[in-house]
Design a protein around this motif. Structure first.
Motif, PDB file in Angstrom:
ATOM      1  N   VAL A   4       0.882  -1.156   0.000  1.00 57.95           N
ATOM      2  CA  VAL A   4       0.000   0.000   0.000  1.00 57.95           C
ATOM      3  C   VAL A   4       0.924   1.210   0.000  1.00 57.95           C
ATOM      4  O   VAL A   4       1.770   1.342   0.874  1.00 57.95           O
ATOM      5  CB  VAL A   4      -0.887   0.007   1.262  1.00 57.95           C
ATOM      6  N   THR A   6       2.427   4.485   0.839  1.00 56.11           N
ATOM      7  CA  THR A   6       2.210   5.277   2.050  1.00 56.11           C
ATOM      8  C   THR A   6       2.103   6.758   1.736  1.00 56.11           C
ATOM      9  O   THR A   6       1.639   7.521   2.559  1.00 56.11           O
ATOM     10  CB  THR A   6       3.355   5.065   3.056  1.00 56.11           C
ATOM     11  N   THR A   8       0.344   8.225  -0.703  1.00 56.50           N
ATOM     12  CA  THR A   8      -0.948   8.695  -1.196  1.00 56.50           C
ATOM     13  C   THR A   8      -1.710   9.394  -0.069  1.00 56.50           C
ATOM     14  O   THR A   8      -1.717   8.920   1.060  1.00 56.50           O
ATOM     15  CB  THR A   8      -1.771   7.492  -1.700  1.00 56.50           C
ATOM     16  N   ARG A   9      -2.351  10.498  -0.394  1.00 60.15           N
ATOM     17  CA  ARG A   9      -3.128  11.198   0.633  1.00 60.15           C
ATOM     18  C   ARG A   9      -4.518  10.553   0.717  1.00 60.15           C
ATOM     19  O   ARG A   9      -5.338  10.720  -0.176  1.00 60.15           O
ATOM     20  CB  ARG A   9      -3.256  12.682   0.271  1.00 60.15           C
ATOM     21  N   LEU A  10      -4.731   9.840   1.754  1.00 56.37           N
ATOM     22  CA  LEU A  10      -6.004   9.140   1.926  1.00 56.37           C
ATOM     23  C   LEU A  10      -6.610   9.528   3.267  1.00 56.37           C
ATOM     24  O   LEU A  10      -5.890   9.818   4.220  1.00 56.37           O
ATOM     25  CB  LEU A  10      -5.793   7.624   1.927  1.00 56.37           C
ATOM     26  N   GLN A  14     -10.371   5.620   4.188  1.00 55.63           N
ATOM     27  CA  GLN A  14      -9.869   5.050   2.933  1.00 55.63           C
ATOM     28  C   GLN A  14      -8.640   4.192   3.203  1.00 55.63           C
ATOM     29  O   GLN A  14      -8.475   3.122   2.622  1.00 55.63           O
ATOM     30  CB  GLN A  14      -9.504   6.163   1.949  1.00 55.63           C
ATOM     31  N   ARG A  15      -7.781   4.671   4.054  1.00 53.49           N
ATOM     32  CA  ARG A  15      -6.572   3.926   4.387  1.00 53.49           C
ATOM     33  C   ARG A  15      -6.929   2.601   5.055  1.00 53.49           C
ATOM     34  O   ARG A  15      -6.396   1.551   4.736  1.00 53.49           O
ATOM     35  CB  ARG A  15      -5.680   4.792   5.307  1.00 53.49           C
ATOM     36  N   ARG A  16      -7.889   2.660   5.962  1.00 61.12           N
ATOM     37  CA  ARG A  16      -8.325   1.452   6.662  1.00 61.12           C
ATOM     38  C   ARG A  16      -8.876   0.433   5.651  1.00 61.12           C
ATOM     39  O   ARG A  16      -8.551  -0.756   5.695  1.00 61.12           O
ATOM     40  CB  ARG A  16      -9.398   1.816   7.699  1.00 61.12           C
ATOM     41  N   GLN A  18      -8.196   0.246   2.493  1.00 64.97           N
ATOM     42  CA  GLN A  18      -7.084  -0.232   1.678  1.00 64.97           C
ATOM     43  C   GLN A  18      -6.322  -1.340   2.428  1.00 64.97           C
ATOM     44  O   GLN A  18      -5.928  -2.350   1.828  1.00 64.97           O
ATOM     45  CB  GLN A  18      -6.162   0.951   1.403  1.00 64.97           C
ATOM     46  N   TYR A  54      -5.094   1.401  13.897  1.00 62.45           N
ATOM     47  CA  TYR A  54      -6.289   1.163  13.082  1.00 62.45           C
ATOM     48  C   TYR A  54      -7.160   0.021  13.623  1.00 62.45           C
ATOM     49  O   TYR A  54      -8.374   0.054  13.541  1.00 62.45           O
ATOM     50  CB  TYR A  54      -5.902   0.811  11.636  1.00 62.45           C
TER      51      TYR A  54
END
Lengths: 200, 200
Positions: A4, A6, A8-10, A14-16, A18, A54
């Protein structure tokens, strides 16, 4: 490496998501028990600390991944809206078979209850199965006229157990049975079982 | 207390069988995991040391008890030799249902794989299921003409998975379905499923 990125601005959500997608992908080749936060951290290229942020702990992490996998299963096997009842059920079974093939190790560990055998896991599993069988009673989506009686519920649940067993057996050893034969059999099985149930 | 009288003169094999019978009885109200050598020793009124002498260790003890329970299941559900195919299958399903009711906790723990999830347990379970479904291909005992093809094997296995699921669901919550309805449905399901399989 299915990392993934790191940078990218999420959003945290969204990160969770992903990370859960990655967790589900990792389940294609390992059981739930073999899925660790360490492994996910390595594959995602982020710190264990962030993952604990998370997901809390290992049990909660497993629960979140399995719930995500169950949601994928339900979404991917949604019957198409066109076609007759047989065609739609056939398409749904084909999608189910493809899902099991793609997620074999994780799915197997869930079905066989070796996923830690926790109550939470059992509940997610039962909910997913209920969501899959509830469709059959939804005329608009499926089209077989299944009377919604306690006995018919037992039959449809039983058919789902049968489908699960036959699909797993076939994926593990397809000798002598073609994909089309399996799908036709599973699709024909439901109306044929339902026909044995009295309307009332 | 379902104790085993220690004064009776029994051969080591008879004594071992008696202890296994007691172990199986204890499984009616507890999971395999909850069955300990300590408990068996207490119920049998004999020393733990003697039990270790008979069974080696906890895993071997669980395996022996579960194998004994599977043998009981296979023996108790043997179809009667008289009556037509439907009657014989019906009687066999009634015996299966009675077995599950009498051995609920242990059976549930096995089916749900929470019995330690060991490979050995899984094997005993698979063997027992295979023994139960193999009968269907044995004309003399059952009487439905089931073609012995790989696809028919998947169907019969699937029917057994369906029966297992329906019987457990019903025993846990029989609301709205009578015992006779359940047994009739399970008995009718097999020929109706087999009819969907091509002869060749």
């Amino acid at each position: 490496m299915a990392g993934v990125t790191t940078r990218t601005r999420l959003s945290p959500d969204q990160r969770r998501t992903q990370l859960l997608d990655l967790g589900v992908r990792l389940l294609s080749t390992r059981s739930v028990d073999e899925l660790s936060i360490d492994l996910l951290a390595e594959e995602a290229g982020i710190s264990r600390g962030l993952l604990y942020h998370y997901f809390g702990n290992k049990a909660a992490f497993h629960e979140a991944v399995v719930r995500h996998a169950a949601d994928d299963l339900i979404a991917q096997t949604a019957p198409p809206t066109s076609g007759d009842a047989f065609e739609r059920l056939h398409a749904s079974m084909a999608a189910y078979l493809a899902y099991v093939e793609q997620n074999l190790a994780g799915y197997l560990s869930l079905v066989r209850g070796s996923a830690g055998g926790s109550e939470a896991m059992r509940e997610i599993y039962d909910e997913a199965r209920a969501a899959l069988t509830d469709r059959v009673f939804d005329d608009e989506h499926d089209g077989f006229r299944v009377p919604d009686t306690p006995l018919a519920r037992l039959v449809v649940r039983g058919w789902a157990a049968m489908a699960e067993d036959a699909v797993l057996s076939w994926v593990l050893d397809p000798t002598g049975v073609s994909r089309e034969q399996l799908l036709d059999m599973l699709t024909a099985a439901l109306p044929s079982l339902v026909a044995t149930v009295p309307e009332q």
